[in-house]
Scaffold this motif. Structure first.
Motif, PDB file in Angstrom:
ATOM      1  N   LYS A   1      51.100  33.567  41.533  1.00 47.31           N
ATOM      2  CA  LYS A   1      50.023  32.349  41.317  1.00 47.31           C
ATOM      3  C   LYS A   1      48.482  33.083  40.748  1.00 47.31           C
ATOM      4  O   LYS A   1      47.881  33.180  40.394  1.00 47.31           O
ATOM      5  CB  LYS A   1      49.418  30.979  42.565  1.00 47.31           C
ATOM      6  N   ASN A   2      48.146  34.409  41.817  1.00 44.12           N
ATOM      7  CA  ASN A   2      47.309  34.625  41.659  1.00 44.12           C
ATOM      8  C   ASN A   2      46.387  35.379  40.142  1.00 44.12           C
ATOM      9  O   ASN A   2      45.688  35.494  39.409  1.00 44.12           O
ATOM     10  CB  ASN A   2      45.943  35.254  42.747  1.00 44.12           C
ATOM     11  N   ASP A   3      47.626  36.398  40.088  1.00 44.28           N
ATOM     12  CA  ASP A   3      47.264  36.999  39.099  1.00 44.28           C
ATOM     13  C   ASP A   3      48.631  37.472  38.150  1.00 44.28           C
ATOM     14  O   ASP A   3      48.264  38.248  36.829  1.00 44.28           O
ATOM     15  CB  ASP A   3      47.621  38.788  39.431  1.00 44.28           C
TER      16      ASP A   3
ATOM     17  N   THR B   1      54.619  35.581  45.942  1.00 45.22           N
ATOM     18  CA  THR B   1      54.440  33.966  45.478  1.00 45.22           C
ATOM     19  C   THR B   1      52.783  34.090  45.671  1.00 45.22           C
ATOM     20  O   THR B   1      52.275  33.399  44.957  1.00 45.22           O
ATOM     21  CB  THR B   1      54.946  32.933  46.474  1.00 45.22           C
ATOM     22  N   THR B   2      52.185  34.215  46.020  1.00 46.81           N
ATOM     23  CA  THR B   2      50.676  34.381  45.815  1.00 46.81           C
ATOM     24  C   THR B   2      50.084  35.260  45.466  1.00 46.81           C
ATOM     25  O   THR B   2      49.396  35.184  44.368  1.00 46.81           O
ATOM     26  CB  THR B   2      49.722  35.024  47.234  1.00 46.81           C
ATOM     27  N   MET B   3      50.330  36.139  45.143  1.00 47.48           N
ATOM     28  CA  MET B   3      49.773  37.484  44.304  1.00 47.48           C
ATOM     29  C   MET B   3      50.904  37.102  42.342  1.00 47.48           C
ATOM     30  O   MET B   3      49.751  37.048  41.518  1.00 47.48           O
ATOM     31  CB  MET B   3      50.800  38.861  44.635  1.00 47.48           C
TER      32      MET B   3
ATOM     33  N   PRO C   1      51.603  37.584  56.907  1.00 46.33           N
ATOM     34  CA  PRO C   1      52.487  37.108  56.386  1.00 46.33           C
ATOM     35  C   PRO C   1      54.005  37.481  55.835  1.00 46.33           C
ATOM     36  O   PRO C   1      53.984  38.170  55.572  1.00 46.33           O
ATOM     37  CB  PRO C   1      51.494  36.400  54.691  1.00 46.33           C
TER      38      PRO C   1
ATOM     39  N   SER D   1      56.043  34.622  51.061  1.00 43.27           N
ATOM     40  CA  SER D   1      54.423  34.345  50.434  1.00 43.27           C
ATOM     41  C   SER D   1      53.385  35.563  49.886  1.00 43.27           C
ATOM     42  O   SER D   1      52.941  35.018  49.283  1.00 43.27           O
ATOM     43  CB  SER D   1      54.073  34.198  52.246  1.00 43.27           C
ATOM     44  N   ILE D   2      53.505  36.833  50.293  1.00 41.94           N
ATOM     45  CA  ILE D   2      53.134  37.725  49.537  1.00 41.94           C
ATOM     46  C   ILE D   2      53.289  37.925  47.921  1.00 41.94           C
ATOM     47  O   ILE D   2      52.338  37.599  46.984  1.00 41.94           O
ATOM     48  CB  ILE D   2      52.946  39.050  50.291  1.00 41.94           C
TER      49      ILE D   2
ATOM     50  N   SER E   1      51.621  41.290  38.016  1.00 44.31           N
ATOM     51  CA  SER E   1      51.294  41.728  39.481  1.00 44.31           C
ATOM     52  C   SER E   1      52.574  42.099  40.595  1.00 44.31           C
ATOM     53  O   SER E   1      52.231  42.939  41.645  1.00 44.31           O
ATOM     54  CB  SER E   1      49.684  40.856  40.236  1.00 44.31           C
TER      55      SER E   1
ATOM     56  N   ARG F   1      51.802  45.883  50.773  1.00 46.51           N
ATOM     57  CA  ARG F   1      50.980  45.371  51.862  1.00 46.51           C
ATOM     58  C   ARG F   1      51.249  44.364  53.054  1.00 46.51           C
ATOM     59  O   ARG F   1      49.918  44.241  53.349  1.00 46.51           O
ATOM     60  CB  ARG F   1      50.968  44.103  50.710  1.00 46.51           C
TER      61      ARG F   1
END
Length: 224
Positions: free
Chosen positions: A124-126, A120-122, A113, A117-118, A130, A99
């Motif tokens: 939180k979102n999915d 953590t964001t994944m 990023p 960070s990538i 994910s 990614r």
């Protein structure tokens, strides 16, 4: 007569005395299998006259020795299992790496990023699942690529060693074995590698351009 009788008795005594050869070396042997798979025959020689013991170790050449199916399959099974387990453990980091590589192409001019960070964001979102997107393709790749690479390298090395009269093979021969096994493994595992990258990068594409692969086999068939 006395002298003759003494001389005769002395001669008889000399004849009755056992010669030195009556104390031969007593030899016993045993065969041991080393951890490396080599067999060593150890001979123990004991001289009954001098009471000394010596040991002689000889390597046994395994040329023509027939191996069982389990012994042949051992490096393939162990190598493939180790590679598969390692791939499962590092899959989230591998996903973040892909990614990060695609982020610069899809978002030119924006800072890339970090992998933490990538991930953590994944999550939180999915959700946690994910970060294991495409793990089935990673497992399939290592079951094919890792198994072939490590197993064939062991098989080629043992064959070269057998052709070298059981002696350790040189560095160029080891290099040849590694290059041959790696080349064959890459040819077999490339389709799974392509499916892995497609599964990992599909969610980053615009919604209208996403393929929405169901699993590794779906990605393989639709790619072909």
């Amino acid at each position: 007569r006395k002298a003759r009788s003494k001389r005769g008795a002395k001669t008889t005594k000399t004849k009755d005395r056992p010669p030195i050869e009556v104390f031969p070396e007593v030899e016993s042997s045993a065969t041991f299998t080393l951890v490396s798979g080599e067999k060593v025959k150890t001979r123990r020689r004991t001289n009954s006259h001098t009471r000394t013991t010596s040991f002689v170790a000889t390597r046994i050449t395994m040329t023509g020795e027939k191996k069982s199916f389990g012994k042949i399959a051992e490096p393939f099974v162990c190598g493939g299992s180790a590679a598969t387990f390692a791939s499962i453990v590092i899959h989230p980091m591998d996903l973040a790496k892909v990614r990060m590589q695609l982020f610069g192409q899809l978002n030119p001019g924006k800072p890339v990023p970090g992998f933490a960070s990538i991930l953590t964001t994944m999550v939180k979102n999915d959700g946690v699942a994910s970060i294991y997107k495409g793990v089935d393709a990673a497992i399939g790749r290592q079951m094919v690529y890792g198994t072939a690479r490590i197993g064939l390298h062991r098989a080629f090395s043992e064959k070269l060693k057998e052709m070298n009269d059981g002696k350790p093979i040189s560095f160029p021969m080891k290099t040849l074995s590694g290059m041959a096994s790696g080349s064959i493994a890459v040819c077999i595992g490339t389709p799974f590698d392509i499916a892995l990258v497609r599964l990992q990068s599909d969610s980053m594409a615009p919604v209208a351009e996403r393929k929405n692969y169901k699993n590794v086999f779906d990605a393989l068939t639709r790619t072909a």
